[in-house]
Design an enzyme around this catalytic site. Structure first.
Site, PDB file in Angstrom:
ATOM      1  CG  ASP A  12     -60.788 -13.678 -49.849  1.00  0.00           C
ATOM      2  OD1 ASP A  12     -59.829 -13.591 -48.900  1.00  0.00           O
ATOM      3  OD2 ASP A  12     -61.268 -13.043 -50.921  1.00  0.00           O
ATOM      4  CE  LYS A 110     -57.793 -11.698 -51.141  1.00  0.00           C
ATOM      5  NZ  LYS A 110     -59.247 -11.117 -51.512  1.00  0.00           N
ATOM      6  CB  CYS A 155     -60.221 -14.162 -54.109  1.00  0.00           C
ATOM      7  SG  CYS A 155     -60.829 -12.545 -54.184  1.00  0.00           S
TER       8      CYS A 155
HETATM    9  C1  VGL Z   1     -64.351 -11.858 -53.719  1.00  0.00           C
HETATM   10  C2  VGL Z   1     -65.387 -10.394 -55.074  1.00  0.00           C
HETATM   11  C3  VGL Z   1     -65.096  -9.485 -54.432  1.00  0.00           C
HETATM   12  C4  VGL Z   1     -63.545 -12.848 -53.680  1.00  0.00           C
HETATM   13  C5  VGL Z   1     -63.637 -10.695 -53.121  1.00  0.00           C
HETATM   14  O1  VGL Z   1     -63.161 -13.382 -52.668  1.00  0.00           O
HETATM   15  O2  VGL Z   1     -63.741 -13.974 -54.396  1.00  0.00           O
HETATM   16  N1  VGL Z   1     -65.050 -11.686 -54.869  1.00  0.00           N
HETATM   17  N2  VGL Z   1     -64.166  -9.448 -53.334  1.00  0.00           N
END
Ligand code: VGL
Ligand code: ZN
Length: 201
Positions: A12, A110, A155
């Site tokens: 991410d 995702k 994540c």
């Molecule tokens: C994430 C919160 C919501 C992350 C993704 O990538 O850690 N955190 N969506």
């Protein structure tokens, strides 16, 4: 390194998790050069991308009176409500422009189902619905994973714990991760990862 059974998973590294983004992680962009350099040591590089519909149920905006960073109960368990982020096709959902995506063999998306969030690269937040990543890695003979990216305590942690549970040897390069750190979530994540046998380095 260049060991065929050892893959790098970059979690991410997207605009919304970097300074100026909708769910910005402090210094989230600072890890990009180090991640690019680390990619050279791996034959297999996997990227993940948080990829939500605009009405995703993890967004506080979708709940009457919902406030960002509060926790609610969903059918699958507790869920933190987040500011709207990583909306499919938006600039915020795009990978950071300096992240080298050329070496990526696979980009896994995702969190694309409205009703369920997915922190982990392996399972959605019900801990049952698979993203397919385990099939990909097992078919390619990958049994060891190094993880980097955003955010350490969400994540990255969930991905590392699921990977350890699936039997992978896992290490998290904390210097190439940054955390959100909600109410001690970073300390809790470190403890949980150590307990699960995830190497923190
Ligand atoms: C994430 C919160 C919501 C992350 C993704 O990538 O850690 N955190 N969506
Ligand atoms: Zn998300």
């Amino acid at each position: 390194m260049q060991n065929a059974s050892h893959a790098l998973v970059v979690i991410d590294v997207q605009n919304d998790f970097c300074p100026g983004g909708r769910l910005a992680v402090n210094d989230g962009d600072k890890i990009v050069p180090g991640i690019n350099a680390l990619m050279k040591d791996f034959q297999t590089v996997i990227l993940t991308q948080d990829w939500h519909p605009a009405d995703h149920s993890s967004f506080a905006s979708q709940h009457d009176g919902g406030t960002a960073f509060s926790v609610i109960q969903m059918a699958y368990g507790p869920q933190v409500l987040w500011p709207d982020h990583c909306i499919q096709g938006s600039h915020g959902a795009a990978l950071h422009k300096d992240l080298n995506t050329d070496p990526a063999n696979l980009i896994i998306r995702k969190g694309f189902r409205r009703q369920i969030d997915s922190y982990s690269a392996f399972f959605e937040n019900d801990h049952v619905t698979s993203t397919g990543l385990h099939g990909y890695c097992s078919e390619r003979g990958i049994d060891r994973l190094t993880m980097v990216g955003l955010a350490t305590d969400f994540c990255v942690q969930y991905s590392a714990l699921d990977a350890a549970g699936l039997g992978y040897k896992v290490n998290v390069r904390e210097d190439l991760c940054r955390a959100i750190d909600l109410d001690g979530s970073l300390d809790a994540a470190r403890k949980a990862m150590r307990t699960a046998g995830v190497g923190l380095d």
